[in-house]
Design a protein around this motif. Structure first.
Motif, PDB file in Angstrom:
ATOM      1  N   TYR B  13      24.721 106.226  55.640  1.00 51.52           N
ATOM      2  CA  TYR B  13      23.427 106.628  55.094  1.00 51.52           C
ATOM      3  C   TYR B  13      23.600 107.865  54.232  1.00 51.52           C
ATOM      4  N   PHE B  14      22.851 107.885  53.168  1.00 51.06           N
ATOM      5  CA  PHE B  14      22.797 109.111  52.363  1.00 51.06           C
ATOM      6  C   PHE B  14      21.406 109.691  52.445  1.00 51.06           C
ATOM      7  N   GLY B  15      21.310 110.968  52.198  1.00 45.06           N
ATOM      8  CA  GLY B  15      19.994 111.604  52.124  1.00 45.06           C
ATOM      9  C   GLY B  15      19.493 112.035  53.484  1.00 45.06           C
ATOM     10  N   ILE B  20      16.071 107.993  52.725  1.00 44.99           N
ATOM     11  CA  ILE B  20      17.392 107.530  53.154  1.00 44.99           C
ATOM     12  C   ILE B  20      17.869 106.348  52.325  1.00 44.99           C
ATOM     13  N   THR B  21      19.110 106.412  51.841  1.00 41.67           N
ATOM     14  CA  THR B  21      19.734 105.272  51.181  1.00 41.67           C
ATOM     15  C   THR B  21      20.741 104.687  52.161  1.00 41.67           C
ATOM     16  N   LYS B  22      20.621 103.425  52.445  1.00 42.08           N
ATOM     17  CA  LYS B  22      21.644 102.773  53.264  1.00 42.08           C
ATOM     18  C   LYS B  22      22.682 102.213  52.315  1.00 42.08           C
ATOM     19  N   ALA B  23      23.711 102.959  52.067  1.00 38.75           N
ATOM     20  CA  ALA B  23      24.717 102.535  51.103  1.00 38.75           C
ATOM     21  C   ALA B  23      25.575 101.433  51.700  1.00 38.75           C
ATOM     22  N   LEU B  24      25.892 101.548  52.986  1.00 34.40           N
ATOM     23  CA  LEU B  24      26.637 100.499  53.687  1.00 34.40           C
ATOM     24  C   LEU B  24      25.818 100.098  54.909  1.00 34.40           C
ATOM     25  N   GLY B  41      30.917  93.317  43.576  1.00 38.78           N
ATOM     26  CA  GLY B  41      29.501  93.520  43.875  1.00 38.78           C
ATOM     27  C   GLY B  41      28.822  94.235  42.740  1.00 38.78           C
ATOM     28  N   PRO B  42      27.504  94.084  42.652  1.00 40.21           N
ATOM     29  CA  PRO B  42      26.790  94.740  41.545  1.00 40.21           C
ATOM     30  C   PRO B  42      26.819  96.254  41.668  1.00 40.21           C
ATOM     31  N   SER B  43      26.410  96.899  40.605  1.00 37.03           N
ATOM     32  CA  SER B  43      26.392  98.364  40.604  1.00 37.03           C
ATOM     33  C   SER B  43      25.451  98.880  41.685  1.00 37.03           C
ATOM     34  N   GLY B  44      25.897  99.860  42.395  1.00 40.96           N
ATOM     35  CA  GLY B  44      25.054 100.435  43.445  1.00 40.96           C
ATOM     36  C   GLY B  44      25.112  99.681  44.746  1.00 40.96           C
ATOM     37  N   SER B  45      26.008  98.688  44.837  1.00 32.00           N
ATOM     38  CA  SER B  45      26.048  97.877  46.045  1.00 32.00           C
ATOM     39  C   SER B  45      26.806  98.567  47.175  1.00 32.00           C
ATOM     40  N   GLY B  46      27.534  99.609  46.867  1.00 33.33           N
ATOM     41  CA  GLY B  46      28.220 100.359  47.924  1.00 33.33           C
ATOM     42  C   GLY B  46      29.730 100.224  47.911  1.00 33.33           C
ATOM     43  N   LYS B  47      30.292  99.727  46.813  1.00 36.54           N
ATOM     44  CA  LYS B  47      31.740  99.501  46.747  1.00 36.54           C
ATOM     45  C   LYS B  47      32.514 100.815  46.855  1.00 36.54           C
ATOM     46  N   THR B  48      32.124 101.766  46.005  1.00 36.34           N
ATOM     47  CA  THR B  48      32.819 103.054  46.012  1.00 36.34           C
ATOM     48  C   THR B  48      32.642 103.756  47.354  1.00 36.34           C
ATOM     49  N   THR B  49      31.436 103.642  47.893  1.00 33.16           N
ATOM     50  CA  THR B  49      31.185 104.266  49.186  1.00 33.16           C
ATOM     51  C   THR B  49      32.109 103.676  50.252  1.00 33.16           C
ATOM     52  N   LEU B  50      32.237 102.375  50.227  1.00 38.92           N
ATOM     53  CA  LEU B  50      33.123 101.709  51.185  1.00 38.92           C
ATOM     54  C   LEU B  50      34.549 102.229  51.043  1.00 38.92           C
ATOM     55  N   ASP B 169      39.982 101.846  42.946  1.00 34.72           N
ATOM     56  CA  ASP B 169      38.572 101.718  42.567  1.00 34.72           C
ATOM     57  C   ASP B 169      38.483 101.418  41.082  1.00 34.72           C
ATOM     58  N   GLU B 170      38.141 100.214  40.761  1.00 36.04           N
ATOM     59  CA  GLU B 170      38.025  99.781  39.367  1.00 36.04           C
ATOM     60  C   GLU B 170      39.184 100.273  38.514  1.00 36.04           C
ATOM     61  N   PRO B 171      40.387  99.870  38.851  1.00 37.60           N
ATOM     62  CA  PRO B 171      41.555 100.395  38.129  1.00 37.60           C
ATOM     63  C   PRO B 171      41.588  99.970  36.667  1.00 37.60           C
ATOM     64  N   THR B 202      36.360  95.960  42.066  1.00 36.16           N
ATOM     65  CA  THR B 202      36.207  95.666  40.635  1.00 36.16           C
ATOM     66  C   THR B 202      34.873  94.996  40.326  1.00 36.16           C
ATOM     67  N   HIS B 203      34.462  95.124  39.098  1.00 30.36           N
ATOM     68  CA  HIS B 203      33.284  94.450  38.568  1.00 30.36           C
ATOM     69  C   HIS B 203      33.657  93.121  37.955  1.00 30.36           C
ATOM     70  N   ASP B 204      34.934  93.065  37.621  1.00 27.31           N
ATOM     71  CA  ASP B 204      35.350  92.113  36.623  1.00 27.31           C
ATOM     72  C   ASP B 204      36.032  90.901  37.252  1.00 27.31           C
TER      73      ASP B 204
HETATM   74  N1  ATP Z   1      26.595 111.259  47.481  1.00 23.84           N
HETATM   75  C1  ATP Z   1      25.550 110.407  47.485  1.00 23.84           C
HETATM   76  N2  ATP Z   1      24.319 110.846  47.833  1.00 23.84           N
HETATM   77  C2  ATP Z   1      23.261 110.023  47.862  1.00 23.84           C
HETATM   78  N3  ATP Z   1      23.338 108.732  47.564  1.00 23.84           N
HETATM   79  C3  ATP Z   1      24.529 108.202  47.204  1.00 23.84           C
HETATM   80  C4  ATP Z   1      25.686 109.032  47.141  1.00 23.84           C
HETATM   81  N4  ATP Z   1      26.745 108.250  46.760  1.00 23.84           N
HETATM   82  C5  ATP Z   1      26.242 107.020  46.582  1.00 23.84           C
HETATM   83  N5  ATP Z   1      24.939 106.985  46.856  1.00 23.84           N
HETATM   84  C6  ATP Z   1      24.095 105.794  46.815  1.00 23.84           C
HETATM   85  O1  ATP Z   1      24.695 104.789  47.583  1.00 23.84           O
HETATM   86  C7  ATP Z   1      24.578 103.546  46.941  1.00 23.84           C
HETATM   87  C8  ATP Z   1      25.979 102.935  46.740  1.00 23.84           C
HETATM   88  O2  ATP Z   1      26.695 103.696  45.792  1.00 23.84           O
HETATM   89  P1  ATP Z   1      28.155 103.335  45.369  1.00 23.84           P
HETATM   90  O3  ATP Z   1      28.651 104.468  44.540  1.00 23.84           O
HETATM   91  O4  ATP Z   1      28.928 102.985  46.560  1.00 23.84           O
HETATM   92  O5  ATP Z   1      27.937 102.052  44.460  1.00 23.84           O
HETATM   93  P2  ATP Z   1      29.025 101.181  43.703  1.00 23.84           P
HETATM   94  O6  ATP Z   1      28.964  99.867  44.264  1.00 23.84           O
HETATM   95  O7  ATP Z   1      30.323 101.888  43.657  1.00 23.84           O
HETATM   96  O8  ATP Z   1      28.415 101.139  42.231  1.00 23.84           O
HETATM   97  P3  ATP Z   1      29.169 101.122  40.791  1.00 23.84           P
HETATM   98  O9  ATP Z   1      29.604  99.738  40.594  1.00 23.84           O
HETATM   99  O10 ATP Z   1      28.075 101.479  39.843  1.00 23.84           O
HETATM  100  O11 ATP Z   1      30.261 102.115  40.842  1.00 23.84           O
HETATM  101  C9  ATP Z   1      23.837 103.775  45.645  1.00 23.84           C
HETATM  102  O12 ATP Z   1      22.495 103.440  45.841  1.00 23.84           O
HETATM  103  C10 ATP Z   1      23.955 105.243  45.424  1.00 23.84           C
HETATM  104  O13 ATP Z   1      22.807 105.752  44.775  1.00 23.84           O
END
Ligand code: ATP
Ligand code: MG
Lengths: 662, 255
Positions: B13-15, B20-24, B41-50, B169-171, B202-204
Motif C-alpha cells: 500500500y502507498f499513502g 491509499i493506493t493498493k499497488a500490489l 502489464g499496463p502502466s500503473g499496474s504495479g510492475k516496478t513496485t513488484l 525493469d524495462e531494459p 516489460t511493456h513490449d
Molecule cells: N512511492 C509511491 N507513492 C505513492 N504511490 C506510488 C508510489 N510508487 C508507485 N505508486 C503507485 O503505485 C501504483 C503502481 O506503480 P508502479 O510504478 O509499480 O507501476 P508500473 O506498473 O511500474 O507502471 P509503468 O509501466 O508506468 O512503469 C501506481 O498507481 C502508482 O501511482
C-alpha cells in the motif's frame, strides 16, 4: 511582499545548506569587528604615552589590513554565494517555467542575500562584542600592561565600520546574483553538467613530468631559503615565494593527470570496495579545483607559519634586551655642521642631569674600517653582521669614558696598562670572531699607531633598541685628543621616580625634534621605551598574524566545505545507485568521509610541509636575534587548526550526509 | 528444479489512511533456477513496485518473499544490504551507470564491493565483456557510449558477479529495435549458457517473447500466465498479442 516571504521561507528551509555559509560570514564579521574595536579597548588598559602611540600605529595598520581582509572576504562570499545559487539551479528553473520573470527571481535572491547578510551581521556583531572582551585581555598581555579596571568594551566606530564594509560586500553579492540570473538560460538551469571535466594533462608522462618540475621548484625554494636565510635580500625572498607558489600550483595542476593511473597500478587498493568510485571522485575534484587548492594551500601555509612563528618572534624580540639597555636612558647628538662645543651646550641645556647619575662621552671614527681588522677572523655569523658595512669605520672612545661607562652600569672596568687598549662589542654574533681576533693579535694598529691589545669585553655603551656596536676600541685619552668627535652621548641612571623621568624624557624627545633645526637631531632612548617598543613591534606582528591567519584559515576551510557540499546533490544520484547495487549505508558513509577527508587534507598536507621548512627558516633568522622556541606556539597552532579546520570538516561531513538523505 | 524465488501473498500500500493506493494486491508466484520470466502489464499496474519489493529496495506491507531460501521480508537492514550485493543483479530502465566511471570501472565495481580478488575481477570482466560485445567500449565513459552500449554495460554489471537472480525493469525501454534485439539476445545467451535466472518487466510484446514464461499483472493482481513451452519465439509472440487483445488492449499499442 510575497517575494520577501518566499525568500524568507527559502532561507529557513535550506538552513542546513546555508549553515556553513552563514557561520563563515558570522565568524568573519565578528573577527573584523573585534580587531577593529582596538580603539575602545584602549580605555581599559594602563598604557604609557609611548604605548598609546604604538596602539595608534597598530590601529592604523589594522585599518589598512582590514581593507585587504574585506577584499578577501568579498571574494569568499561571492564565491560561496555563487555555489549556493548553482546548487539551486533546478529550483530557480522551476520558478522560470512557472512564468516568474528573471527580474523577480533576482528579487528573491537579493532578498535572501539581504536576510542572510542582516542576520549574520547582527549575530556576528554580537559574537564580536564577546570576542573583543577576550581580545582586550590578549592585548593587555601582549603589551605587558595591567588592566586598569574592567570595563565593557564596545566600539561604535568599529560597529559602523563593520556594517559599512560588509554592507558593501553584500551589495556586490546582490549585483553578482542579478547578473548571474540574467545570464542563465532556462536550459542551463535544468541540465546539470553530467560530463566529466576534461583532464588537463592527458598524458600520464606529461603529468608526471610537470609534477617532478613542481617538486623541483618547491625544493629550490626551500633550498634558497635554507641556504641564504630570510633576511639576505628581499629579491631572494620574493624569488623563493614565487618559486614555491608556482611549484604549488603545478603540484596540484599535475596531480589529477597521474594520481589515478598510479592508484590503478596498486590493484589491492584499486579493487578494494568502492575505491574505484572514490578515486574517481577525488581525481575529478582535484582536476577541477586545482586553482583553489593552490590558493588554499598557500593561505594555510601563511596561517600555520605566522601563528607558529609569530609568538616565538615576539619572545625573541623581547629577550636579550638586557644587553642593549644598561642605562635608564641615553640621549645623543651626531655631529653634522655644528661644533662639538655647541652640541655639548645643547645637551647641557636639556637639563636632564637632574634625573640621576650620568656620564657624557664622545665617540670618534678612526681611518680604518672594522672589516679591515677582522679579515680572516670572521665566521658566518660575523659576516652576516658585517655585510653591507664594509666601510664602516672603527669607533673609538677614551679610556676614561670607558671606565665611567662601566662604573655607571655597575661593572668594574678592566684594568688597562699604560698604552693598552680594549675592544668592546655588544653583538652576540661577533663574540667568537672577537675572541679569535684577540687571541691572534698582541697589538692593534689604530690611526697609524700600534697599541698593545688587552682583550675584548661584551658590553654596550648606551641604551638602544638593538645591538649596533660591532666594534668599539677604548684608547688612552691622549690618543684621541687631536681628533674631532663624531657623536656625543649622555647616559643616565635614574634616581628617584623612574616613571616620571621616563614620561618627561619621552615628551622632551618628541617635542625637541619637532622644534629643532634639521641639523641637530636628538636621538633619545629610554630603557622603558626599548622594552615597550619591542613589545609594540612584536604585538603588531602577533596581532596581524592572528587576524590574517584566522581569516585565511576560515576562508580556506569554507571554500573546501562549500565545494564539497555544492556537489553533494549531484552525488546523491550516484550514491543512491551504489546503494541499489548493494553498497551498504556504512560503506557509503565511509566513502563520503574519506572523500571529504582526503580533499581537506590535500592542501593542508602540502601547507604543513611548506610550514616545516618555513618555520625552520624563520627560526634561524630569529635565532641570531635571540633564543626562540616554536614548540609551544606550533602546538597552539595545531590546536587552532584542528578546531577550526576540523570543525568545518565535520560540518561538511554531516551536511553532506543530510543532503544525501533528502 | 530448484526454487529461486517464491512470492507469497504480498500486498503493498502507498499513502496514508485517507488516500491509499493498493499497488500490489495479493500476488503469489514462483520462479525456478534458470528460468527467464517476463512480467507484463499496463502502466500503473504495479510492475516496478513488484520488482522493487523483490529487489529489497522497497518493503512489502504484508506477505513474504523468499529468495534462495531466505525470507527477505524479515531480514535486518545490514543483512539486506549484504543479500542484495551477493544474490541480486539489477538492470534499470534508465541504465543507471555511474557517469563518473568508465564502462570497465562500472562493471568492476560490482565485483570489488563483493571483495573479489583483482585477478578474478579482471578475468571475469573480460569474459562478460566478450559475451555482451562491449570489449571495445570498456574505456569509455557513459556519455561517450550509445544507449544500447550503455544498457549492455549495465547488464554486464548486473550479471558479472553471478547473482542468483537478475532483475530487469524495462531494459529495452529506451533502446531502438536493433539495440533491443542485441541486448535480448545476450540475455538469452546468459540464461541458456550460464543458466542465470532472469526476471524482466516489460511493456513490449516483442521483448517479452524472449522469455520462457510471462506473468500478466493488472491493478496489482496477476490475471494471466503464459508459458512458452516448445513454441518458437514467433509463435510465442503471437500468443502474447492474443492475450493482450483478448484482455481489451490494442495489439499495436501493447498496453
Ligand atoms: N512511492 C509511491 N507513492 C505513492 N504511490 C506510488 C508510489 N510508487 C508507485 N505508486 C503507485 O503505485 C501504483 C503502481 O506503480 P508502479 O510504478 O509499480 O507501476 P508500473 O506498473 O511500474 O507502471 P509503468 O509501466 O508506468 O512503469 C501506481 O498507481 C502508482 O501511482
Ligand atoms: Mg514502472
Amino acid at each position: 511582499m510575497m517575494y520577501s516571504k518566499l525568500s524568507l521561507r527559502n532561507v529557513k528551509r535550506s538552513f542546513k545548506d546555508y549553515a556553513i555559509y552563514f557561520l563563515t560570514i558570522t565568524f568573519a564579521v565578528s573577527l573584523f569587528y573585534s580587531f577593529n574595536s582596538l580603539t575602545a579597548q584602549q580605555a581599559m588598559l594602563k598604557l604609557s604615552n609611548s604605548q598609546e602611540d604604538m596602539v595608534q600605529d597598530l590601529i592604523y595598520t589594522i585599518g589598512i589590513i582590514s581593507i585587504f581582509i574585506s577584499t578577501v572576504l568579498a571574494f569568499l562570499i561571492i564565491f560561496a554565494n555563487s555555489f549556493l545559487v548553482k546548487r539551486r539551479k533546478k529550483e530557480l528553473g522551476m520558478y522560470m517555467t512557472l512564468g516568474m520573470s528573471k527580474f523577480n527571481i533576482s528579487k528573491i535572491l537579493v532578498m535572501e542575500t539581504f536576510f542572510i547578510g542582516l542576520v549574520s551581521l547582527l549575530v556576528g556583531l554580537g559574537l564580536g562584542t564577546i570576542l573583543s572582551q577576550g581580545l582586550s585581555l590578549l592585548t593587555a598581555a601582549l603589551f605587558q600592561v595591567d588592566i586598569q579596571e574592567y570595563t565593557f568594551v564596545f566600539s561604535t566606530t568599529a560597529m559602523l565600520k563593520t556594517i559599512l564594509y560588509f554592507g558593501i560586500i553584500f551589495l556586490i553579492v546582490m549585483l553578482f546574483n542579478v547578473i548571474m540570473i540574467n545570464r542563465y538560460k532556462l536550459i542551463d538551469l535544468f541540465i546539470a553538467n553530467k560530463k566529466n571535466q576534461q583532464v588537463k594533462l592527458k598524458r600520464t608522462s606529461t603529468a608526471i613530468g610537470v609534477f617532478v618540475l613542481s617538486l623541483l621548484l618547491i625544493g629550490s625554494a626551500y633550498f634558497l631559503m635554507l641556504k641564504y636565510g630570510l633576511f639576505k635580500s628581499m629579491n631572494l625572498l620574493w624569488t623563493s615565494v614565487g618559486l614555491g607558489s608556482i611549484g604549488t600550483f603545478l603540484f596540484f595542476f599535475s596531480l589529477s593527470g597521474f594520481l589515478l593511473n598510479i592508484a590503478k597500478k596498486n590493484e589491492k587498493l584499486y579493487y578494494k570496495n568502492i575505491n574505484i568510485f572514490l578515486l574517481r571522485q577525488i581525481n575529478s575534484k582535484v582536476n577541477s579545483t586545482f586553482i583553489s587548492m593552490t590558493i588554499i594551500c598557500l593561505m594555510l601555509f601563511f596561517t600555520i607559519g605566522v601563528l607558529s612563528t609569530g609568538f616565538s618572534l615576539k619572545n625573541s624580540l623581547e629577550k636579550d634586551l638586557t644587553v642593549t639597555t644598561p642605562y635608564d636612558s641615553t640621549l645623543s647628538f651626531f655631529k653634522y655642521e655644528e661644533s662639538v662645543e655647541n652640541l655639548e651646550k645643547k645637551l647641557e641645556e636639556l637639563n636632564v642631569k637632574q634625573y640621576g647619575d650620568n656620564i657624557t662621552f664622545k665617540e670618534y671614527y678612526s681611518d680604518e674600517s672594522i672589516s679591515s681588522y677582522l679579515k680572516g677572523y670572521t665566521d658566518k655569523q660575523a659576516e652576516s653582521v658585517l655585510e653591507g658595512k664594509a666601510s664602516a669605520p672603527l669607533t673609538l672612545i677614551k679610556r676614561s669614558s670607558y671606565e665611567g661607562l662601566a662604573r655607571l652600569q655597575g661593572k668594574d672596568p678592566v684594568n688597562l696598562e699604560q698604552n693598552e687598549v680594549l675592544i668592546l662589542t655588544n653583538q652576540k654574533d661577533m663574540k667568537k670572531t672577537m675572541k679569535r681576533f684577540v687571541d691572534n693579535n698582541k697589538s692593534i694598529k689604530i690611526n697609524h699607531k700600534e697599541y698593545p691589545l688587552s682583550g675584548f669585553q661584551f658590553m654596550s655603551v648606551r641604551t638602544d633598541k638593538s645591538a649596533k656596536d660591532t666594534m668599539i676600541v677604548a684608547l688612552p685619552d691622549q690618543a684621541v685628543s687631536e681628533m674631532e668627535p663624531s657623536r656625543i652621548s649622555l647616559n643616565i641612571q635614574y634616581e628617584g621616580e623612574a616613571n616620571k623621568a621616563d614620561q618627561e624624557l619621552y615628551n622632551l624627545i618628541e617635542t625637541y625634534n619637532k622644534n629643532a633645526d634639521k641639523n641637530t637631531y636628538l636621538l633619545g632612548m629610554t630603557k622603558t621605551l626599548v622594552y615597550e617598543d619591542a613589545t609594540g613591534t612584536s604585538t603588531m606582528i602577533v596581532y596581524i598574524g592572528i587576524y590574517l591567519g584566522i581569516i585565511f584559515l576560515i576562508s580556506s576551510a569554507a571554500i573546501l566545505a562549500l565545494q564539497q557540499l555544492s556537489e553533494a546533490s549531484d552525488n546523491k544520484v550516484r550514491y543512491d545507485l551504489l546503494k541499489k547495487i548493494g553498497v551498504t549505508q556504512k560503506e557509503v558513509n565511509q566513502s563520503i568521509f574519506k572523500q571529504i577527508f582526503i580533499y581537506f587534507m590535500m592542501p593542508l598536507s602540502l601547507a604543513i610541509i611548506h610550514s616545516i621548512f618555513g618555520i625552520k627558516v624563520v627560526n634561524r633568522a630569529i635565532m641570531s636575534a635571540g633564543e626562540s622556541n616554536v614548540f609551544f606556539p606550533s602546538l597552539l597552532t595545531a590546536g587552532v587548526i584542528i578546531v577550526v579546520y576540523g570543525g568545518y570538516f565535520l560540518a561538511t561531513y554531516s551536511g553532506y550526509k543530510s543532503i544525501l538523505k533528502k | 528444479m530448484q526454487n529461486i524465488l517464491q512470492v507469497d501473498h504480498i500486498e503493498k500500500y502507498f499513502g496514508n489512511k485517507g488516500n491509499i493506493t493498493k499497488a500490489l494486491n495479493d500476488i503469489s508466484f514462483k520462479v525456478d533456477k534458470g528460468e527467464f520470466v517476463g512480467i507484463m502489464g499496463p502502466s500503473g499496474s504495479g510492475k516496478t513496485t513488484l520488482l522493487n519489493c523483490i529487489s529489497t529496495i522497497d518493503t512489502v506491507t504484508t506477505g513474504h518473499i523468499t529468495i534462495n531460501g531466505k525470507d527477505i521480508t524479515t531480514l535486518k537492514r545490514r543483512n539486506l544490504e549484504k543479500f542484495r550485493r551477493d544474490e541480486l543483479g539489477f538492470i534499470f530502465q534508465d541504465f543507471n551507470l555511474l557517469d563518473t566511471l568508465t564502462a570497465y570501472e562500472n562493471i568492476a565495481l560490482a565485483l570489488s564491493i563483493q571483495g573479489e580478488k583483482p585477478s578474478k575481477i579482471q578475468s571475469n570482466l573480460q569474459e562478460i565483456a566478450e559475451k555482451l560485445e562491449i570489449s571495445s567500449v570498456l574505456d569509455k565513459f557513459p556519455y561517450e557510449m550509445s544507449g544500447g552500449q550503455e544498457q549492455r554495460v549495465a547488464s554486464a554489471r548486473a550479471i558479472v558477479a553471478n547473482p542468483s537472480l537478475v532483475l530487469a525493469d524495462e531494459p529495452t525501454g529506451a533502446l531502438d529495435s536493433k539495440s533491443s534485439r542485441l541486448l535480448l539476445e545476450s540475455f538469452e545467451k546468459l540464461n541458456k549458457e550460464l543458466s542465470t535466472t532472469i526476471l524482466m518487466v516489460t511493456h513490449d510484446a516483442f521483448t517479452a517473447s524472449y522469455s520462457n514464461r510471462i506473468l500478466f499483472i493488472k491493478d496489482g493482481k496477476i490475471f494471466n500466465e503464459l508459458i512458452k513451452g516448445n513454441d518458437s519465439r514467433k509463435a510465442f509472440f503471437n500468443r502474447i498479442i492474443e492475450v493482450i487483445t483478448l484482455l481489451g488492449g490494442d495489439a499495436n499499442d501493447v498496453f
